[in-house]
Design a protein around this motif. Structure first.
Motif, PDB file in Angstrom:
ATOM      1  N   LEU A  39       0.845  -1.208   0.000  1.00 54.18           N
ATOM      2  CA  LEU A  39       0.000   0.000   0.000  1.00 54.18           C
ATOM      3  C   LEU A  39       0.874   1.250   0.000  1.00 54.18           C
ATOM      4  CD1 LEU A  39      -2.719  -1.216   2.529  1.00 54.18           C
ATOM      5  CD2 LEU A  39      -3.070  -0.754   0.097  1.00 54.18           C
ATOM      6  N   ASN A  40       2.015   1.154   0.695  1.00 57.81           N
ATOM      7  CA  ASN A  40       2.909   2.320   0.762  1.00 57.81           C
ATOM      8  C   ASN A  40       3.563   2.656  -0.582  1.00 57.81           C
ATOM      9  OD1 ASN A  40       2.295   2.637   3.408  1.00 57.81           O
ATOM     10  ND2 ASN A  40       4.279   1.958   4.222  1.00 57.81           N
ATOM     11  N   LEU A  41       3.440   1.768  -1.549  1.00 52.90           N
ATOM     12  CA  LEU A  41       3.963   2.092  -2.884  1.00 52.90           C
ATOM     13  C   LEU A  41       3.048   3.081  -3.611  1.00 52.90           C
ATOM     14  CD1 LEU A  41       5.138  -1.410  -4.206  1.00 52.90           C
ATOM     15  CD2 LEU A  41       6.599   0.515  -3.542  1.00 52.90           C
ATOM     16  N   GLY A  42       1.900   3.397  -2.990  1.00 54.89           N
ATOM     17  CA  GLY A  42       0.966   4.352  -3.596  1.00 54.89           C
ATOM     18  C   GLY A  42       0.481   3.874  -4.948  1.00 54.89           C
ATOM     19  N   LEU A  43       0.020   2.634  -4.964  1.00 52.80           N
ATOM     20  CA  LEU A  43      -0.325   2.008  -6.254  1.00 52.80           C
ATOM     21  C   LEU A  43      -1.688   2.449  -6.784  1.00 52.80           C
ATOM     22  CD1 LEU A  43       1.147  -1.471  -5.487  1.00 52.80           C
ATOM     23  CD2 LEU A  43       1.468  -0.302  -7.679  1.00 52.80           C
ATOM     24  N   ARG A  44      -1.686   2.818  -8.039  1.00 48.68           N
ATOM     25  CA  ARG A  44      -2.938   3.078  -8.773  1.00 48.68           C
ATOM     26  C   ARG A  44      -2.857   2.315 -10.079  1.00 48.68           C
ATOM     27  NH1 ARG A  44      -6.174   7.915  -8.304  1.00 48.68           N
ATOM     28  NH2 ARG A  44      -5.922   8.770  -6.231  1.00 48.68           N
TER      29      ARG A  44
END
Ligand code: FAD
Ligand code: NAP
Length: 847
Positions: free
Chosen positions: A387-392
């Motif tokens: 989640l911390n990878l800021g995935l979109r």
């Protein structure tokens, strides 16, 4: 926008180092890697707390992909400490020259899919941006610490440390009053290590843990070299083992052993150390709560022996969760630490921690003063690092939203909606119970092969389908639910250690051999369950397995089961007989033996005359026996209040066609004439068979009609109908699971022995099916003979025969003999019971 790369790798732990090497050096791709830490090592760079060490032996907890690395590195301890593991990973990084691929001290903060360009846009905390065709996340499962739930850490005037970001310079605890909060694997390692150093050590324990001895010891120089030279021998079979370490297989079920036997086995593996206590003792401790209680009580006894103060011992004994439902910790002198006068145990279950204060810790009942507080409160496992990878992903899909109800993935390596993003050791991978370096290599190799394929085929997008993800999720959850793991409380295994985190199946608990077999099948069938340029390949059979069937298959693989078609005749026969061990035992009852024709008659203690079932065992006409059919026949007799005649027939290739069909028909004729002498009702005969036996039953039903023998019904349990049938299931399940097209063809070949194919072997070829007995046809979703059996059911129905067809999802050919391990076989018996009951009624009505 900055540079463009083929692949961006995130993380420099075991996974990231190998992934860079594989993608860059073997696939020849242009790879950029990022790492938030100041160097390589991942877990072992961050977790520098006193006592940190691995708990799989280092000869196993290390890479296996390179001969050279294994031969050159020597481990100085059986279970190396953090400094040595870090040194090893640094040495590997240099050897592979992978450091130059990394930007260290650089955290990836956002990762956005650009659908038009079919690439990822990656932003880092230094303000830079780059793009990549593929992202390979190696961010680790245990790389983000849990946020403390109590306020006030910033007010503490002493030293406050988190084990997962321990300072690089030595921390001197001598003469200090130290608190440790948390008694998981980390807390236990810290406590036992610093107990003798601190002036006062206070342990805040909320849930006691089942710690067993690690069995660490130094390895002398000669042995180190020997280990390095003999690495192949030492590691042989690791990947065939459920947890990826070649420990002894378990000794069967704990519940079948006497208390003395259990004690002897528990003692043996307690002394040998590490995970052996869990995996080498008894097969049922992880599956059965009662069996689990035997090992739990054993550990509690050992704790009580070691801790002098009974009240402290009682507090240290876990009673609220099964052993291994939380990740088991291992210890060296942990319990003895509590015998030291300056070590105190505080129960924060009864009086929770309310705050960290300027001077120490305040619980709901008392305030404590400390110079040092150590937080060993765990991690936000699996999901938070991703989640911390800021995935979109596609259409701006946020991973947070996708995972609102818990993580989803396919094989742990991809998340639907996030094309070209591959995850190593992700949620729902096998990693939690699979020796990480080997699990990592498996995942990286799988991903590298997928990338190679995508590149070779000029595939722009490679992504898991939502359907595959759902199927995988069902399998993960189903398997987990067969274990004691969901009975844990507050475990990261279920996401429960983080307030508000979704309780879910976070990992695949089917073991390494099954996971590897599934991944191999997925790749073999052209990446089934993935969509390449949005064209999806069907989800492979093994992903659709019933969870219990999957586990059973996994344990067969772990025992080195070869594909059936690679076995010789004797081996096939031995396998068929070994299926008896997989059957639920049948109830005791009167059994008569008849010599000509050879048969066993199972007679339940009910008022007669009894309806009769004539049963033919399976085994592909070349194997199987009355013994194999013994337990099922007892059960059929008991459940249906019926007399069951289990009929022998001659086996091929010694006796090929028409020996078996003649024998089975002769047995039926005999039953019709003589069964009344045993208390059976010749007017209520149901003919029944399993597999090849079902083929024989179907043929016997035709012969009975033609001979004027009245039958009340025929039950065909996944019958092979015609060797020349050209059906979709034959192609789809040609490689199994379990039963393959090749063994099917061998069996038909042996049975027919070159004879011409007639209705006496292939019942669908009968000139007419009209007037046959009502039929129940049971088929299995993942069986190559499924379609021919279902076509036969259709043909019977078209001929006016009353037919019930019952297909069982997720099961494979042969499961009827696996009732002890596949609970859903009960549904097959239930279906048979309902059918036999209607057969009885119909005949009664006529009578
Ligand atoms: P990690 O080693 O966690 O590496 C991930 C890296 O990614 C980290 O360095 C992190 O900084 C980096 N990263 C994460 N997010 C970002 C981002 N957004 N940007 C840039 N970088 C990022 N497993 C076992 O099988 N046996 C054991 O004995 C064992 N002992 C363990 C002991 C401890 C104390 C801990 C915490 C774990 C242990 N584990 C053990 C599990 C351990 O995590 C794995 O064995 C293994 O080290 C994981 O390797 P990895 O490369 O997958 O992830
Ligand atoms: P953990 O197993 O999750 O343990 C965390 C501990 O902190 C638990 O005792 C927990 O108590 C306690 N805790 C958390 N919040 C608390 C609160 N608010 N109040 C009081 N106590 C609280 O974490 P870990 O010990 O760091 O281990 C995590 C994983 O890392 C392990 O399971 C293992 O996979 C790996 N690891 C392995 C080794 C090894 O030997 N190789 C060493 C360290 C770590 P509750 O149980 O009550 O929640």
């Amino acid at each position: 926008m900055g540079s463009h790369y083929d692949v961006v790798v995130v993380g420099a732990g075991f996974a990231g180092l190998y992934a860079v090497h594989k993608m860059r050096d073997e696939l020849g791709l242009d790879v950029q890697a990022f790492e938030a830490a100041g160097g390589v090592g991942g877990t072992w760079w961050w977790n520098r707390y006193p006592g940190a060490r691995c708990d799989f032996e280092s000869i196993h907890y290390s890479y296996s992909f390179s001969e050279e690395i294994q031969r050159e590195w020597e481990w100085s301890e059986r279970f190396a400490g953090q400094p040595e593991i870090l040194a090893y990973l640094e040495w590997v990084a240099d050897k592979l020259d992978v450091r130059r691929a990394f930007r260290f001290n650089t955290r990836v903060t956002s990762t956005t899919w650009d659908d038009k360009a079919a690439r990822w846009i990656i932003c880092t905390d230094d303000g830079a941006t780059c793009t990549a065709r593929f992202v390979v996340s190696c961010v680790g499962g245990l790389s983000v610490a849990k946020e403390p739930e109590f306020p006030g850490s910033e007010t503490f005037r002493g030293e406050l440390y988190r084990t997962s970001s321990w300072p690089h310079e030595p921390v001197d605890l001598t003469g200090k009053r130290v608190a440790v909060i948390g008694t998981g694997s980390t807390g236990i390692q810290v406590i036992q290590e610093i107990a003798n150093e601190a002036a006062e050590l206070t342990v805040f324990q909320r849930t006691p843990n089942f710690a067993a001895p690690l069995g660490n010891e130094p390895v002398d120089l000669a042995q180190r070299r020997w280990n390095a030279e003999h690495h192949a021998e030492l590691r042989a079979g690791s990947r065939q083992h459920m947890i990826g370490v070649p420990y002894d297989p378990p000794s069967g079920p704990a519940l079948a052993a006497t208390p003395d036997e259990r004690r002897r086995i528990f003692d043996k593996y307690w002394d040998r150390g590490g995970f052996r206590l869990l995996v080498s003792t008894f097969s049922d401790v992880i599956f059965n709560q009662q069996a689990n209680e035997t090992i739990a009580e054993y550990i509690r006894e050992r704790i009580r022996e070691r801790v002098k103060d009974p009240a402290t011992a009682a507090l240290l004994c876990p009673t609220d969760h099964p052993y291994a439902s939380k990740r088991p910790p291992f210890e060296t002198g942990y319990y003895e630490a509590y015998n030291l006068p300056h070590v105190h145990l505080v129960d924060v279950r009864s009086a929770p921690i309310e705050a960290i204060t300027p001077t120490g810790v305040r619980t709901s009942s008392k305030s404590y003063e400390f110079d040092v507080i150590i937080l060993a409160t765990g991690f936000d496992v699996f999901t938070r690092p991703l989640l911390n990878l800021g995935l979109r992903g596609r259409d701006g899909l946020k991973l947070e939203d996708r995972w609102a109800n818990g993580p989803t993935s396919y094989l742990g390596v991809q998340i639907a909606g996030f094309p070209n993003l591959f995850v190593i050791n992700g949620p729902k991978s096998a990693v939690a119970l699979y020796n990480v370096p080997l699990a990592t290599e498996d995942n990286v190799n799988f991903v590298a092969a997928a990338l190679a394929r995508a590149i070779a085929d000029k595939t722009a997008t490679f992504e898991a389908t939502y359907e595959a993800e759902e199927a995988w999720g069902r399998l993960c959850e189903g398997i987990l639910n067969l274990t004691v793991i969901p009975h844990s409380k507050g475990s990261w295994y279920m996401g429960e250690n983080i307030p508000g985190k979704a309780r879910a199946a976070y990992f695949f608990a089917g073991g390494a051999p099954l996971y590897r077999a599934i991944c191999a099948e997925v790749a073999h069938v052209g990446y089934g369950g993935f969509a390449l340029d949005r064209v999806s390949a069907p989800i492979p059979p093994m992903v659709r397995l019933d969870p219990a069937a999957a586990l059973l298959l996994g344990s067969m693989l772990a025992r080195g089961m070869k594909p059936l078609d690679e076995l010789n005749l004797d081996e096939v026969r031995a396998v068929a007989e070994s299926l008896r061990e997989l059957q639920l035992p049948g109830p005791a009852m009167r059994v008569e033996t008849v010599e000509a024709p050879r048969a066993r008659i199972y007679i339940p203690d009910r008022a007669g005359p009894l309806p009769v079932i004539v049963f033919y065992h399976g085994g592909g006409w070349i194997s199987g026996s009355l013994d194999l059919a013994d337990a099922p026949c007892r059960r059929l007799a008991d459940e249906n209040g019926a007399m069951v005649v289990s009929a022998h027939y001659r086996l091929a290739p010694e006796h090929s066609f028409p020996a078996a069909t003649d024998d089975t028909f002769a047995a039926l004729s005999w039953v019709w004439k003589h069964v009344s002498a045993y208390g059976g009702d010749p007017g209520r005969i149901v003919i029944m068979g399993e597999s090849a036996g079902a083929n024989l039953a179907a043929v016997a039903a035709i012969r009975a009609r033609d001979a004027g023998i009245p039958l009340a019904g025929q039950v065909l349990i996944y019958p092979p109908i015609d060797p020349e049938a050209s059906t979709a299931s034959r192609t789809e399940f040609a490689d199994g699971p379990f039963f393959t097209r090749a063994i099917g063809e061998k069996m038909w070949g042996a049975y027919l022995g070159g004879a011409e194919l007639t209705e006496l072997a292939a019942p669908s070829r009968a000139s007419s099916l009209a007037g046959l007995a009502p039929a129940l046809v049971l088929t299995l979703e993942l069986d190559m003979s499924r379609d021919e059996a279902e076509d036969y059911a259709g043909a019977l129905a078209s001929a006016g025969v009353p037919v019930r067809l019952h297909r069982f999802d997720g099961l494979f050919h042969g499961v009827f003999n696996m009732s002890a391990f596949i609970p859903r076989v009960r549904e097959m018996y239930a279906s048979i019971g309902e059918f036999v009951a209607t057969c009885k009624e119909q005949i009664t009505e006529v009578a």
